[in-house]
Design an enzyme around this catalytic site. Structure first.
Site, PDB file in Angstrom:
ATOM      1  N   ASP A  92       0.747  -1.175  -0.046  1.00  0.00           N
ATOM      2  CA  ASP A  92       0.011  -0.135  -0.134  1.00  0.00           C
ATOM      3  C   ASP A  92       0.775   1.338  -0.061  1.00  0.00           C
ATOM      4  O   ASP A  92       2.146   1.004  -0.168  1.00  0.00           O
ATOM      5  CB  ASP A  92      -0.843   0.124   1.114  1.00  0.00           C
ATOM      6  CG  ASP A  92      -0.251   0.094   2.552  1.00  0.00           C
ATOM      7  OD1 ASP A  92      -0.462  -0.723   3.431  1.00  0.00           O
ATOM      8  OD2 ASP A  92       0.602   0.803   2.752  1.00  0.00           O
ATOM      9  N   HIS A 107       8.565  -5.509  -1.358  1.00  0.00           N
ATOM     10  CA  HIS A 107       7.561  -6.199  -2.175  1.00  0.00           C
ATOM     11  C   HIS A 107       6.803  -5.694  -3.277  1.00  0.00           C
ATOM     12  O   HIS A 107       5.752  -5.940  -3.554  1.00  0.00           O
ATOM     13  CB  HIS A 107       6.664  -7.242  -1.029  1.00  0.00           C
ATOM     14  CG  HIS A 107       7.231  -7.844  -0.093  1.00  0.00           C
ATOM     15  ND1 HIS A 107       6.878  -8.380   0.905  1.00  0.00           N
ATOM     16  CD2 HIS A 107       8.614  -8.325  -0.216  1.00  0.00           C
ATOM     17  CE1 HIS A 107       7.834  -9.064   1.548  1.00  0.00           C
ATOM     18  NE2 HIS A 107       8.859  -9.062   1.013  1.00  0.00           N
ATOM     19  N   CYS A 144       3.704  -5.559 -26.847  1.00  0.00           N
ATOM     20  CA  CYS A 144       3.805  -6.852 -27.067  1.00  0.00           C
ATOM     21  C   CYS A 144       2.746  -7.706 -26.913  1.00  0.00           C
ATOM     22  O   CYS A 144       2.800  -9.065 -27.206  1.00  0.00           O
ATOM     23  CB  CYS A 144       4.808  -7.731 -26.234  1.00  0.00           C
ATOM     24  SG  CYS A 144       4.483  -7.905 -24.549  1.00  0.00           S
ATOM     25  N   PRO A 208       1.282  -6.672  18.624  1.00  0.00           N
ATOM     26  CA  PRO A 208       0.511  -7.247  19.857  1.00  0.00           C
ATOM     27  C   PRO A 208       0.663  -8.872  19.959  1.00  0.00           C
ATOM     28  O   PRO A 208       0.642  -9.314  21.107  1.00  0.00           O
ATOM     29  CB  PRO A 208      -0.811  -7.043  19.278  1.00  0.00           C
ATOM     30  CG  PRO A 208      -0.936  -6.137  18.129  1.00  0.00           C
ATOM     31  CD  PRO A 208       0.507  -6.323  17.637  1.00  0.00           C
TER      32      PRO A 208
HETATM   33  C1  BV8 Z   1      12.634 -14.996  -2.795  1.00  0.00           C
HETATM   34  C2  BV8 Z   1       3.273  -9.016  -1.852  1.00  0.00           C
HETATM   35  C3  BV8 Z   1      14.259 -15.965  -4.100  1.00  0.00           C
HETATM   36  C4  BV8 Z   1       2.307  -9.986  -2.296  1.00  0.00           C
HETATM   37  C5  BV8 Z   1       4.545 -10.488  -0.429  1.00  0.00           C
HETATM   38  C6  BV8 Z   1      14.526 -17.988   2.805  1.00  0.00           C
HETATM   39  C7  BV8 Z   1      15.435 -17.089   1.911  1.00  0.00           C
HETATM   40  C8  BV8 Z   1      14.797 -16.494   0.802  1.00  0.00           C
HETATM   41  C9  BV8 Z   1      13.539 -16.934   0.516  1.00  0.00           C
HETATM   42  C10 BV8 Z   1      12.724 -17.812   1.200  1.00  0.00           C
HETATM   43  C11 BV8 Z   1      13.281 -18.333   2.234  1.00  0.00           C
HETATM   44  N1  BV8 Z   1      12.596 -19.350   2.962  1.00  0.00           N
HETATM   45  C12 BV8 Z   1      11.205 -19.356   1.788  1.00  0.00           C
HETATM   46  C13 BV8 Z   1      11.664 -18.666   0.980  1.00  0.00           C
HETATM   47  C14 BV8 Z   1      10.561 -18.206  -0.064  1.00  0.00           C
HETATM   48  C15 BV8 Z   1       9.579 -17.228   0.290  1.00  0.00           C
HETATM   49  C16 BV8 Z   1       9.188 -17.124   1.605  1.00  0.00           C
HETATM   50  O1  BV8 Z   1       9.752 -16.566   2.263  1.00  0.00           O
HETATM   51  N2  BV8 Z   1       8.302 -17.975   2.232  1.00  0.00           N
HETATM   52  C17 BV8 Z   1       7.806 -18.071   3.583  1.00  0.00           C
HETATM   53  C18 BV8 Z   1       6.279 -18.204   3.599  1.00  0.00           C
HETATM   54  C19 BV8 Z   1       8.368 -19.018   4.092  1.00  0.00           C
HETATM   55  N3  BV8 Z   1      10.226 -15.785   0.037  1.00  0.00           N
HETATM   56  C20 BV8 Z   1      10.113 -15.406  -1.182  1.00  0.00           C
HETATM   57  O2  BV8 Z   1       9.483 -16.266  -2.313  1.00  0.00           O
HETATM   58  C21 BV8 Z   1      10.402 -14.166  -1.942  1.00  0.00           C
HETATM   59  N4  BV8 Z   1      11.342 -14.248  -2.751  1.00  0.00           N
HETATM   60  O3  BV8 Z   1      12.891 -15.361  -1.830  1.00  0.00           O
HETATM   61  O4  BV8 Z   1      12.981 -14.909  -3.980  1.00  0.00           O
HETATM   62  C22 BV8 Z   1      14.800 -15.766  -5.391  1.00  0.00           C
HETATM   63  C23 BV8 Z   1      15.849 -15.260  -5.678  1.00  0.00           C
HETATM   64  C24 BV8 Z   1      16.161 -15.398  -7.054  1.00  0.00           C
HETATM   65  C25 BV8 Z   1      15.248 -15.884  -8.002  1.00  0.00           C
HETATM   66  C26 BV8 Z   1      14.280 -16.420  -7.800  1.00  0.00           C
HETATM   67  C27 BV8 Z   1      13.669 -16.326  -6.496  1.00  0.00           C
HETATM   68  C28 BV8 Z   1       9.347 -13.128  -2.213  1.00  0.00           C
HETATM   69  C29 BV8 Z   1       8.621 -13.024  -0.835  1.00  0.00           C
HETATM   70  C30 BV8 Z   1       7.650 -11.844  -1.281  1.00  0.00           C
HETATM   71  C31 BV8 Z   1       6.208 -11.988  -1.375  1.00  0.00           C
HETATM   72  N5  BV8 Z   1       5.240 -11.192  -1.421  1.00  0.00           N
HETATM   73  N6  BV8 Z   1       3.795  -9.492  -0.527  1.00  0.00           N
HETATM   74  C32 BV8 Z   1       0.974  -9.263  -1.849  1.00  0.00           C
HETATM   75  O5  BV8 Z   1       0.860  -8.559  -0.799  1.00  0.00           O
HETATM   76  O6  BV8 Z   1       0.185  -9.457  -2.386  1.00  0.00           O
HETATM   77  S1  BV8 Z   1       5.022 -11.112   1.243  1.00  0.00           S
HETATM   78  C33 BV8 Z   1       3.315 -10.817   2.111  1.00  0.00           C
HETATM   79  O7  BV8 Z   1       3.237 -11.717   2.947  1.00  0.00           O
HETATM   80  C34 BV8 Z   1       3.288  -9.549   2.712  1.00  0.00           C
HETATM   81  O8  BV8 Z   1       4.182  -8.553   2.068  1.00  0.00           O
HETATM   82  C35 BV8 Z   1       4.058  -9.795   4.150  1.00  0.00           C
HETATM   83  O9  BV8 Z   1       5.161  -9.383   4.002  1.00  0.00           O
HETATM   84  C36 BV8 Z   1       3.860 -11.280   4.269  1.00  0.00           C
HETATM   85  C37 BV8 Z   1       2.996 -11.864   5.319  1.00  0.00           C
HETATM   86  O10 BV8 Z   1       1.790 -11.175   5.229  1.00  0.00           O
HETATM   87  P1  BV8 Z   1       0.902 -10.840   6.634  1.00  0.00           P
HETATM   88  O11 BV8 Z   1       1.059 -11.989   7.679  1.00  0.00           O
HETATM   89  O12 BV8 Z   1      -0.367 -10.164   6.464  1.00  0.00           O
HETATM   90  O13 BV8 Z   1       1.588  -9.724   7.372  1.00  0.00           O
HETATM   91  P2  BV8 Z   1       2.628  -9.805   8.090  1.00  0.00           P
HETATM   92  O14 BV8 Z   1       3.648 -10.972   7.943  1.00  0.00           O
HETATM   93  O15 BV8 Z   1       3.142  -8.463   8.215  1.00  0.00           O
HETATM   94  O16 BV8 Z   1       1.919 -10.052   9.643  1.00  0.00           O
HETATM   95  C38 BV8 Z   1       0.771  -9.422  10.125  1.00  0.00           C
HETATM   96  C39 BV8 Z   1       1.625  -8.877  11.597  1.00  0.00           C
HETATM   97  O17 BV8 Z   1       0.960  -7.940  12.200  1.00  0.00           O
HETATM   98  C40 BV8 Z   1       1.248 -10.049  12.536  1.00  0.00           C
HETATM   99  O18 BV8 Z   1       2.425 -10.530  13.395  1.00  0.00           O
HETATM  100  C41 BV8 Z   1       0.260  -9.353  13.559  1.00  0.00           C
HETATM  101  O19 BV8 Z   1       0.452  -9.767  14.895  1.00  0.00           O
HETATM  102  C42 BV8 Z   1       0.610  -7.914  13.513  1.00  0.00           C
HETATM  103  N7  BV8 Z   1      -0.551  -6.913  13.649  1.00  0.00           N
HETATM  104  C43 BV8 Z   1      -1.632  -6.907  13.646  1.00  0.00           C
HETATM  105  N8  BV8 Z   1      -2.340  -6.002  13.960  1.00  0.00           N
HETATM  106  C44 BV8 Z   1      -1.208  -4.998  14.182  1.00  0.00           C
HETATM  107  C45 BV8 Z   1      -0.195  -5.702  14.274  1.00  0.00           C
HETATM  108  N9  BV8 Z   1       1.044  -5.122  14.649  1.00  0.00           N
HETATM  109  C46 BV8 Z   1       1.117  -3.769  14.925  1.00  0.00           C
HETATM  110  N10 BV8 Z   1      -0.320  -3.114  15.147  1.00  0.00           N
HETATM  111  C47 BV8 Z   1      -1.471  -3.662  14.817  1.00  0.00           C
HETATM  112  N11 BV8 Z   1      -2.576  -2.992  15.033  1.00  0.00           N
END
Ligand code: BV8
Length: 242
Positions: A92, A107, A144, A208
């Protein structure tokens, strides 16, 4: 004092933007968000993925930044603060709309679009969605005939080089890293706090809920972003036991 901020969906939750996992919107609740935001999801159901992003694009334009975003934007004027770098996993634009200047989007963004084939930037018309719609046909590239996609980093895709390097640079010089509103599960973003900790920087988690970072952060504040961030800098001496 140099501050770096790493934010996740939680900082925008109080503005009404559902977090990545908690989007209970009826239409997409039955789909796995990891599926929708993946290269496979796009390849298999481009209309469903396009409709989901257009709906989120619509939602974000109708909400406002909250006190958490505004506090971060004001830290640059705080006495003693020489630099604030905002690194966000969010797609956002609420940090920018709250007044933060340098925002590094790891991201991507809901507000940038490109051709999935030739990569050229798309600035053409978008369907205006007032209601969540399960499927919409993505526009076609004028150069394209490839499909237009959001310039968002899907699971399995590499992060954009410039924002990633800027994020690594920021956590490599920060005196304080504030990690707010992220579950700390998505890499490589989730590895940034380790860089700050390895240098002896202060890492403050604002969430939280507990996360994998909670055990190693210098300070963990179990509060929401809009509660903790406005007074965080004033509380630093007490928080750090000064
Ligand atoms: C990549 C866009 C490599 C989409 C998103 C180790 C190293 C490298 C990669 C990996 C690895 N292990 C696994 C991987 C692969 C993968 C990964 O991490 N998987 C996870 C599931 C294990 N990573 C990838 O694929 C990344 N790419 O590594 O590429 C590569 C290199 C070369 C060539 C090819 C490939 C790409 C990752 C990006 C994915 N896209 N976003 C979209 O948004 O539509 S990630 C998306 O999910 C969000 O952006 C966010 O980052 C993530 C989690 O979402 P949410 O859970 O909603 O949010 P968040 O995690 O922030 O949690 C909410 C938190 O807020 C909670 O803790 C809650 O308690 C808290 N909260 C709630 N209310 C409040 C609050 N806090 C404060 N105040 C409040 N009021």
């Amino acid at each position: 004092m140099r501050i770096a901020v790493l934010s996740g969906a939680g900082i925008s939750a109080e503005s009404g933007v559902p977090t990545f996992r908690d989007d209970k919107n009826g239409l997409w609740a039955r789909f796995d968000p990891y599926e929708l935001s993946s290269t496979r999801g796009w390849a298999e159901h481009p209309e469903r993925v396009w409709a989901w992003y257009l709906w989120r694009h619509h939602l974000v334009q109708r909400v406002q930044p909250n006190d958490g975003h505004r506090a971060v934007a004001a830290w640059g004027n705080h006495p003693g603060v020489t630099d604030v770098a905002v690194i966000t996993q969010n797609v956002d634009n609420l940090h920018e709309r709250a007044g933060s200047a340098a925002v590094h989007h790891l991201h991507g963004s809901l507000f940038e679009f490109r051709c999935d084939s030739c990569g050229s930037r798309y600035t053409g018309p978008l369907q205006d969605v007032d209601e969540p719609t399960l499927e919409l046909t993505p526009p076609v590239c004028a150069l394209c005939a490839g499909l237009i996609r959001p310039s968002i980093v899907w699971f399995g895709e590499p992060l954009p080089e410039r924002p990633w390097q800027a994020a690594v640079d920021a956590v490599s010089i920060a005196d304080v890293l504030v990690v707010v509103g992220t579950s700390g599960l998505v890499y490589p973003a989730a590895g940034l706090p380790d860089i700050a900790l390895s240098r002896g920087a202060v890492v403050i988690e604002v969430n939280p809920e507990a996360t994998p970072l909670s055990g190693t952060a210098t300070v963990t504040i179990r509060e929401s972003a809009s509660t903790a961030l406005p007074t965080l800098l004033e509380r630093l001496p007490v928080l750090l036991g000064g």
